[in-house]
Design a protein around this motif. Sequence first.
Motif, mmCIF file in Angstrom:
data_model
loop_
_atom_site.group_PDB
_atom_site.id
_atom_site.type_symbol
_atom_site.label_atom_id
_atom_site.label_comp_id
_atom_site.label_asym_id
_atom_site.label_seq_id
_atom_site.Cartn_x
_atom_site.Cartn_y
_atom_site.Cartn_z
ATOM 1 N N SER A 194 -8.058 5.204 -1.066
ATOM 2 C CA SER A 194 -6.674 4.802 -1.349
ATOM 3 C C SER A 194 -5.681 5.917 -1.037
ATOM 4 N N ARG A 195 -6.017 6.745 -0.080
ATOM 5 C CA ARG A 195 -5.171 7.887 0.250
ATOM 6 C C ARG A 195 -5.153 8.086 1.761
ATOM 7 N N LYS A 245 8.631 1.074 1.662
ATOM 8 C CA LYS A 245 8.291 0.340 0.445
ATOM 9 C C LYS A 245 9.494 -0.403 -0.121
ATOM 10 N N ASP A 249 9.961 -3.351 2.109
ATOM 11 C CA ASP A 249 8.735 -4.117 2.321
ATOM 12 C C ASP A 249 8.386 -4.197 3.813
ATOM 13 N N ASP A 289 5.926 -2.416 6.524
ATOM 14 C CA ASP A 289 4.768 -1.542 6.720
ATOM 15 C C ASP A 289 4.981 -0.725 7.999
ATOM 16 N N GLY A 347 -6.516 -0.098 4.801
ATOM 17 C CA GLY A 347 -5.309 -0.505 4.102
ATOM 18 C C GLY A 347 -4.986 -1.974 4.193
ATOM 19 N N LYS A 376 -3.339 -4.138 1.269
ATOM 20 C CA LYS A 376 -2.909 -3.292 0.141
ATOM 21 C C LYS A 376 -2.163 -2.049 0.637
ATOM 22 N N TRP A 377 -1.366 -2.194 1.691
ATOM 23 C CA TRP A 377 -0.731 -1.020 2.278
ATOM 24 C C TRP A 377 0.228 -0.335 1.315
ATOM 25 N N ARG A 378 0.837 -1.090 0.413
ATOM 26 C CA ARG A 378 1.777 -0.487 -0.535
ATOM 27 C C ARG A 378 1.067 0.394 -1.563
ATOM 28 N N ASP A 379 -0.217 0.170 -1.784
ATOM 29 C CA ASP A 379 -0.959 0.929 -2.787
ATOM 30 C C ASP A 379 -1.539 2.228 -2.243
ATOM 31 N N VAL A 380 -1.462 2.436 -0.931
ATOM 32 C CA VAL A 380 -2.034 3.642 -0.330
ATOM 33 C C VAL A 380 -1.084 4.816 -0.543
ATOM 34 N N ASP A 381 -1.608 5.908 -1.078
ATOM 35 C CA ASP A 381 -0.820 7.126 -1.299
ATOM 36 C C ASP A 381 -0.768 7.920 0.007
#
Length: 373
Positions: A281-282, A330, A333, A335, A345, A348-353
């Motif tokens: 997730s990073r 973000k 919205d 990407d 990703g 769930k691209w918004r959740d990637v740090d």
Amino acid sequence: MTRLRMLLAVMLLLLCTGCWDMREINRLAIVNLTAVDIDPKTGKLVAYYQIINPTSISAKQSGPAKASVYTYSVTEDSPGLFTEKTGTIMSRMLFTPHLQCYVLTERYARRGLNDLINYLEMYTDRRTNVYAVVTDAPLNNVMDTFTPLDRIPGRNLRMLIDWQSRLIGMNRKLTQVKDIAEGIPLSRPTILPMLHYHGDRPASQSDRVERIEGANPGFELADGAVFVHAKMTGKVDRNTMTRYFVLNGEASRSFERLTVNGAGVDVEASHIKVSRHWGPSRLRIAIRADLRVLFNQQKIPLTSRNAREIESAYNRAVQRHAEEFVRLAKDKDWDLLGIGDTRQGRGKWRDVDVTFDVQAKAIWFGNTRTPYQ
């Protein structure tokens, strides 16, 4: 034997069809630039065609023949009816293989380009490997204006796009219609250049090319139009558009205004290399670049220590701009990094740090390291 060969040659010639697909140039309306808009009152499509006038290009002419292009417009319910409708106002057949660029109005782009893309893809001569721009100006201003450095407006616009592409070191053409089509199923948006027009009315007189004032009235390519699934959803400024291409590995040059020791320093970053390193997730994006000092307002010599200060200032500036870029993505919205198109990703691209590691090296300083006082 000779007679037999001659007879055989004649028989073979009878089988040849000749130039069955040849087209007489004086029967063609050679389209150099085309544009599409929507009539806000009726909802119908309005198409503009800029046709080359061959007699004006070949030699200096007087009277009406000196106009390099002529602009025609037609209004119809769908793109498929445009060609037939042009037969009511033109005495020649539309010929589009030499088309330079499509110009789309902002209101048409915001409605979506799916119908136009499907229409273009169904005919081989209505090409999608042609540049496209979005304009916020009235189309009659754009399509009825002569350009000074190149008398053919469509070619002038293409050369302007090509030059901007070279300025930022693009490894592909800036934006073509097919890029919008290929981006329909993707998470990453497509960004088209925005075409602005300076002036209240079109410069439709051909003597405009003989005046010394070149940019007013005239075109300017600045900002970008953001497309998600072939529909325009917003705009970004020119710097954000450049970062979009750089951070996605499609451009290798950019320009930055830095503050070093309280003074302004302009640098050009070249040979930019961007690599992505994934973790759970990073995503860490590493940016490497060579710096050239273009303008320096510091009152001190460019020593090795000062070069390191310029590098640090550039690293901090790019780090800050990149983090702002992620926040913009973000908030809107969008990407913009295409994270949702990767295995790590997807969905769930918004959740990637996303973090950035920027390292630049100053290597070019010009002829002098000590500024004049």
